[in-house]
Every structure is written in C-alpha cells, then in structure tokens.
Scaffold this motif. Structure first.
Motif, PDB file in Angstrom:
ATOM      1  N   ALA A   1       0.842  -1.183   0.000  1.00  9.29           N
ATOM      2  CA  ALA A   1       0.000   0.000   0.000  1.00  9.29           C
ATOM      3  C   ALA A   1       0.880   1.237   0.000  1.00  9.29           C
ATOM      4  CB  ALA A   1      -0.906   0.001   1.232  1.00  9.29           C
ATOM      5  N   VAL A   2       0.322   2.357  -0.418  1.00 11.83           N
ATOM      6  CA  VAL A   2       1.086   3.596  -0.402  1.00 11.83           C
ATOM      7  C   VAL A   2       1.441   3.953   1.038  1.00 11.83           C
ATOM      8  CG1 VAL A   2       0.105   4.511  -2.530  1.00 11.83           C
ATOM      9  CG2 VAL A   2      -1.016   5.007  -0.359  1.00 11.83           C
ATOM     10  N   GLY A   3       2.599   4.554   1.205  1.00 11.26           N
ATOM     11  CA  GLY A   3       2.994   5.051   2.521  1.00 11.26           C
ATOM     12  C   GLY A   3       4.074   4.270   3.221  1.00 11.26           C
ATOM     13  N   GLY A   4       4.280   2.981   2.831  1.00 11.66           N
ATOM     14  CA  GLY A   4       5.292   2.188   3.507  1.00 11.66           C
ATOM     15  C   GLY A   4       5.038   2.127   5.005  1.00 11.66           C
ATOM     16  N   GLN A   5       6.119   2.056   5.793  1.00  8.28           N
ATOM     17  CA  GLN A   5       5.966   2.041   7.256  1.00  8.28           C
ATOM     18  C   GLN A   5       5.268   3.298   7.750  1.00  8.28           C
ATOM     19  OE1 GLN A   5       9.529   1.425   9.498  1.00  8.28           O
ATOM     20  NE2 GLN A   5       9.568  -0.775   9.172  1.00  8.28           N
ATOM     21  N   ALA A   6       5.575   4.438   7.125  1.00  2.56           N
ATOM     22  CA  ALA A   6       4.957   5.697   7.562  1.00  2.56           C
ATOM     23  C   ALA A   6       3.451   5.654   7.392  1.00  2.56           C
ATOM     24  CB  ALA A   6       5.536   6.871   6.782  1.00  2.56           C
ATOM     25  N   GLY A   7       2.970   4.896   6.408  1.00  2.04           N
ATOM     26  CA  GLY A   7       1.542   4.811   6.162  1.00  2.04           C
ATOM     27  C   GLY A   7       0.767   4.157   7.283  1.00  2.04           C
ATOM     28  N   THR A   8       1.454   3.443   8.168  1.00  2.00           N
ATOM     29  CA  THR A   8       0.780   2.792   9.296  1.00  2.00           C
ATOM     30  C   THR A   8       0.746   3.683  10.530  1.00  2.00           C
ATOM     31  OG1 THR A   8       2.775   1.734  10.195  1.00  2.00           O
ATOM     32  CG2 THR A   8       1.601   0.562   8.452  1.00  2.00           C
ATOM     33  N   SER A   9       1.410   4.836  10.483  1.00  2.00           N
ATOM     34  CA  SER A   9       1.464   5.718  11.650  1.00  2.00           C
ATOM     35  C   SER A   9       0.131   6.418  11.846  1.00  2.00           C
ATOM     36  CB  SER A   9       2.572   6.764  11.475  1.00  2.00           C
ATOM     37  OG  SER A   9       3.839   6.146  11.433  1.00  2.00           O
ATOM     38  N   SER A  10      -0.405   6.338  13.056  1.00  2.00           N
ATOM     39  CA  SER A  10      -1.700   6.948  13.335  1.00  2.00           C
ATOM     40  C   SER A  10      -1.632   8.468  13.330  1.00  2.00           C
ATOM     41  CB  SER A  10      -2.220   6.456  14.680  1.00  2.00           C
ATOM     42  OG  SER A  10      -1.274   6.735  15.705  1.00  2.00           O
ATOM     43  N   LEU A  11      -0.504   9.027  13.762  1.00  2.00           N
ATOM     44  CA  LEU A  11      -0.380  10.486  13.801  1.00  2.00           C
ATOM     45  C   LEU A  11       1.098  10.867  13.787  1.00  2.00           C
ATOM     46  CD1 LEU A  11      -2.162  13.071  14.031  1.00  2.00           C
ATOM     47  CD2 LEU A  11      -1.619  13.070  16.469  1.00  2.00           C
ATOM     48  N   ILE A  12       1.490  11.610  12.753  1.00  2.00           N
ATOM     49  CA  ILE A  12       2.852  12.141  12.653  1.00  2.00           C
ATOM     50  C   ILE A  12       2.776  13.621  12.993  1.00  2.00           C
ATOM     51  CG2 ILE A  12       4.839  12.498  11.141  1.00  2.00           C
ATOM     52  CD1 ILE A  12       3.722  10.210   9.385  1.00  2.00           C
TER      53      ILE A  12
END
Length: 565
Positions: A271-282
């Motif tokens: 999916a788009v975003g890689g590991q960052a895509g799983t972050s709930s809030l950056i």
C-alpha cells in the motif's frame, strides 16, 4: 421492519461568555444542525450532565469545543477534565485570534494529548476558515467511529491472517471498508444474503462497481485487477524511470519526476505510505501543526503524483533488476517486466521479527507487526503491550491508548530519549493509561488460536514474569532489498550502498570510468533513496527530500546517458 436511523452525533460548546455562546453556537447550529445535535452550555457541569445522558442513550459525541481565555480563564482545565468521553470524540480548544497568552498552554496541552485540536473562534458570520477546520475535525471523529460509507464490504474471520492483511491493505489505501466477522449474526446474515455455497473466506464485495461483484479469498493481484484502475504493462512500453516502492521516498520521487515531464511508473507491493503509512499520527512533519496520519499523507501524495501523470502498478513487486542493452529491466512478480532508462529503489524497510517461535506462530492472532490501525478498535478494554522504543512505537502506544484499558511500552534501553522524539516521550509520560518497562526483553509466549501469555525478562537481573494481553511489535527495521539480489552492493545488514560508499566497498563493485553519482548504486542508472539506503535518516521528511533529490541527480544521469547513446 426497516432499521432505525443511527442517532445524530453531538457537538458540544462550552463557554461562560454569553457572546461566545451566541455567536459560535449560531454558527454551529446554522451549518451542522441537520446532521448533528448541537448543544451549548455555560458550565462544564452542565456539559457533563448532557455527556452522561448521551452516553446512556448510545449517542456518539463528535466534538467538545471549550472556549479558552478571557471570561473562560479556566477553560483549558475545564476542557481537559470534561467527561465522560470515549475514544471517538475530539476535545477542541476555542481561542480568540490575537490572544497569544493562551497559545502556549493550549499547544502544551495538545502536545500532552489532553486536548486534540485548537481553533480560532469566528468573528464574522459564515467564517469559512472556521468551518473548514470544523469539517476536518468532524471527518476525523467520523473516521474514529467507523461504519460510514462502505465502498468495499468484507466478511471474514477476525483473526485470520488473510483477513487482517486485506483489511490493512484497504485501510492504508483509504478504501472505505466495512468489516463483518463471519461468526457474528450480522456477518452470517450478509453471507446468507449473498447466496454462496460454502464460501471461501474472506469474502469481498465491491459495492462501488456495477453489479457489486463478489470475490472469495482473492489474491492481491485479483484485488488490484478487480478495482479496474491498474492497466498492465505492455511489453513494448518504455519509461524514463521506474520507482520501486510508494513510501515517502518513492512518492517524493514520483511527484517531482512526473511534474518535470518524465515517464514514470511506480511499483508497490502493498500500500502507499510504507511504514509511515501505518502511523496513526505524525506530529513533526512540516506544515501540519496538529499532526497528520501517515495514511492520509501518503494517499494525498499518491493522488498528487497520479494527477501529474505518474503510473502506478500496485500489489506487484520487483524480483530482479538488471541492465540490458543500455536499459534497466525490472522483472515483476506477476511475470511482466518494466523497461526503463533508470530505476529509483525506494522499497523501504520492514519491522524486525522477534525470533521467538511461540510468538511467531501467533502473528495476526494477538501478535501484530507494525502499528496496524485496523485492529485499534478491537483493543477496547484490553491490556496492550507495545515492543519498541522508536517513534513508530511511541505513535502506536498513544493511538492504542485511546481504546485499550492500559498500554505498556516494552523497551530494551534504560530510557526513551535517545530513540524517540521528545514530544512523544512527553505524551507517553502524561497519559494516565500508558506505562513504560525499561530494560525488558520478550523471551516467550503461549496461545492456541490467540495469544494467551507473554514472557518478559528483566535484562539486568534475568528475572522473568508472565503477562497477559495483546502484543504490537515495532522493533527496528530490516531493509527490503532482496529484489536486488547480487546485482547491487549492500552492507552487512542489507542496506544499499550509494555514492561514495560504493567506491569504499571492499568488493570493488564499481566498474565505470566515472564516479557514481549521489544516491547512485553500484549498478549504473539504479539509485536508492529512503530507509533502504545505507546511512539514510529514518524520518519521513528526509525520505521525501531524498526522493526529490534523486530526480535532480536522475536528470544528470539521463543527460549523460543520452549523450553517450
């Protein structure tokens, strides 16, 4: 008998100032009363009475807006204390533009997680900036509640690995999805309505398409093809650049390459975003003072690159990269191949496994790798353990604490300050239902169909104890560089060498009569950016920057390549 319509969510406004109650209350009522119940209160006690009544009636609360400053000198403390509230509601501090004295305390409260958002009150009727913010807050609250528009409906076994994989894929790609446990009355009724004989789970219904096609236990490629927006790569097609991976680095490269007229194809296996895509809030990404979810940021970048002309090829991955007759050739897992002038490797990294056999067998069944947001609501009332001391672990802990009874962060180090951003450390320290166990390792576990026990070890004393709960693992990373095989030089951990590091490689893998360009690997014309690259900075902003920088270097390579051709 038709089902009763769901109760309208509530918006509460609290202020001791009659003018604020009148002007802001009128704005909220005029714009939102058709879909929300707007309640205005002059004291926190009155608001608490209504909140108790709403909770008893099962009416969700979307926003609690509390005025701060002026006559509401204690408004921030009142807003922080107001309740009862569940995880779906947002606390919003309402301030007057120019009242700088309250800005710092409000920002501190947001940083500690006791307030969710800040909002300037409207000074004129129809203040569209005010309403734009309110609309964003309402959208976020609705997302927390779930069960909105269902473009896709999925019926499956909640803890089955395949079901979880597809739920995660849909969630990270912002596909509005409704999930129904096959063993629930609702799920069983849906399966019966589809008139399937002995269905193979999970069952996926594409409700956005004509005829609402039904897929039984579909593969990733079947899902991608069924969505109908990903055209296959034709054998005769040629691209200027193939970007492997649609995480922040790959998306950054795609946006800049497409905007500058290059023929771009992006290959992404998940999916788009890689590991960052799983972050709930950056919360430390430039331009988002209240933070932004990794999936929202990634999907926005994907749409930006797509609108500029980049082509996306999802749920396929590269299995080999080679040079052939002056071209780069990327062989894909679906049997096709991409012919291009250059390649940008942005495959990122994956979370390291625990290497505890008893727990590996329970992956997806109480042991989760990564901060899977799809399972957050299922953590209600549970004890949750988060293994890891980096930002991803901190973000996961804060997010899961909205739902879980208690969250315990397990860290091998003696503190968090070396590995986690200070704003997350403060938020964890201030959360009433988050604790941290330092110098703690995970050495065992048990369970049949679901995780039953976790064995922890004190790394200083060797003492072991057994705890019970759900485990999320975010412990370091391993580069996703396997597709490069032996064609590209890597370090001992598998990270890709680039630029001067290629020349320093003892194996002498560089054979050109020029030095490698910045970000160029040992295979000419193949560049590496983001977490997969040796020496990269593990931050979203730096990954995006590397992706953009790669395009500048890429132009230099392509110009030289054409000159020599």
């Amino acid at each position: 008998m038709p089902a009763e319509p769901p109760a309208r969510p509530a918006i509460l406004l609290i202020s001791t100032d009659p003018q604020v109650r009148r002007t802001v209350g009128d704005e909220l009522g005029r714009r939102y009363s058709a879909d929300y119940t707007v309640l205005v209160h002059d004291t926190p006690a009155a608001a608490a009475t209504d909140l108790t009544a709403l909770a008893a009636e099962g009416v969700p609360v979307a926003l609690v807006i509390g005025a701060v400053g002026g006559p509401d000198a204690d408004g921030l403390a009142d807003l922080e204390a107001v309740g009862p509230l569940d995880h779906t509601a947002l606390r919003v501090a309402l301030t007057r533009w120019g009242d700088w004295a309250v800005a710092r305390p409000v920002f501190d409260a947001i940083g500690l997680g006791t307030v969710d958002r800040r909002l300037n009150r409207p000074e004129l009727a129809g203040d569209e900036e005010f309403h734009r913010n309110i609309a964003e807050f309402l959208e976020e609250a609705a997302g927390r509640r779930g069960r909105g528009f269902e473009a896709v409906r999925m019926i499956g076994e909640r803890w089955a690995p395949r079901t979880q994989h597809l739920r995660d894929q849909f969630n990270r790609n912002h596909v509005p999805t409704g999930f129904y446990d096959a063993h629930s009355d609702e799920g069983a009724a849906l399966l019966a309505g589809l008139e399937l004989d002995d269905p193979e789970l999970p069952v996926v219904v594409l409700r956005f398409q004509a005829g609402q096609p039904v897929l039984q236990n579909p593969t990733d490629i079947q899902i991608a093809d069924a969505f109908g927006i990903f055209a296959p790569v034709r054998a005769e097609e040629e691209f200027d650049v193939a970007i492997l991976g649609a995480g922040p680095a790959g998306l950054g490269a795609a946006v800049y390459a497409a905007s500058e007229g290059l023929r771009v194809i992006v290959v992404e296996h998940e999916a788009v975003g890689g590991q960052a895509g799983t972050s709930s809030l950056i919360r430390n990404y430039l331009g988002f003072p209240a933070g932004v979810s990794g999936s929202r940021l990634a999907v926005a970048a994907y749409e930006q690159a797509w609108s500029l002309g980049a082509r996306f090829h999802f749920l396929r991955s590269a299995r080999d990269v080679r040079r052939e007759d002056g071209w780069c050739v990327v062989a894909l897992t679906d049997g096709s191949q991409v012919r291009c002038r250059a390649v940008v490797v942005a495959t990122g990294a994956s979370y390291r496994r625990l290497e505890v056999p008893a727990l590996d067998a329970l992956a997806g069944k109480g042991v989760f790798y990564g901060a899977t947001t799809t399972e957050a609501t299922a953590m209600a009332g549970r004890q949750v353990f988060v293994a890891g001391g980096g930002n991803s672990a901190g973000q996961a802990a804060v997010h899961l604490a909205r739902y879980a009874e208690h969250v315990t962060v397990l860290v091998r180090r003696p503190d968090l300050t070396e590995t986690m951003s200070e704003y997350l450390v403060r938020e964890i320290d201030s959360a009433p239902n988050i604790s941290v166990r330092y110098r703690t390792g995970i050495v065992g576990g048990a369970g049949q169909d679901f995780l039953d026990a976790i064995v922890l070890r004190d790394l200083d004393t060797g003492a072991e104890d057994t705890v019970h709960g759900v485990l999320f693992v975010l412990i370091g990373a391993e580069p996703r560089s396997q597709c490069l095989r032996e064609s590209v030089a890597r370090d001992a951990q598998g990270y890709v060498l680039t630029g001067p590091d290629v020349l320093a490689d003892d194996a002498g893998t560089w054979h050109e009569d020029r030095p490698p360009l910045m970000l160029e690997t040992s295979l000419p014309g193949v560049f590496a950016v983001g977490d997969v690259r040796h020496g990269s900075v593990k931050r979203v902003a730096s990954a995006v920057g590397e992706g953009a920088l790669a395009v500048s270097v890429l132009h230099q390579y392509l110009a030289n390549h054409r000159t020599m051709s």
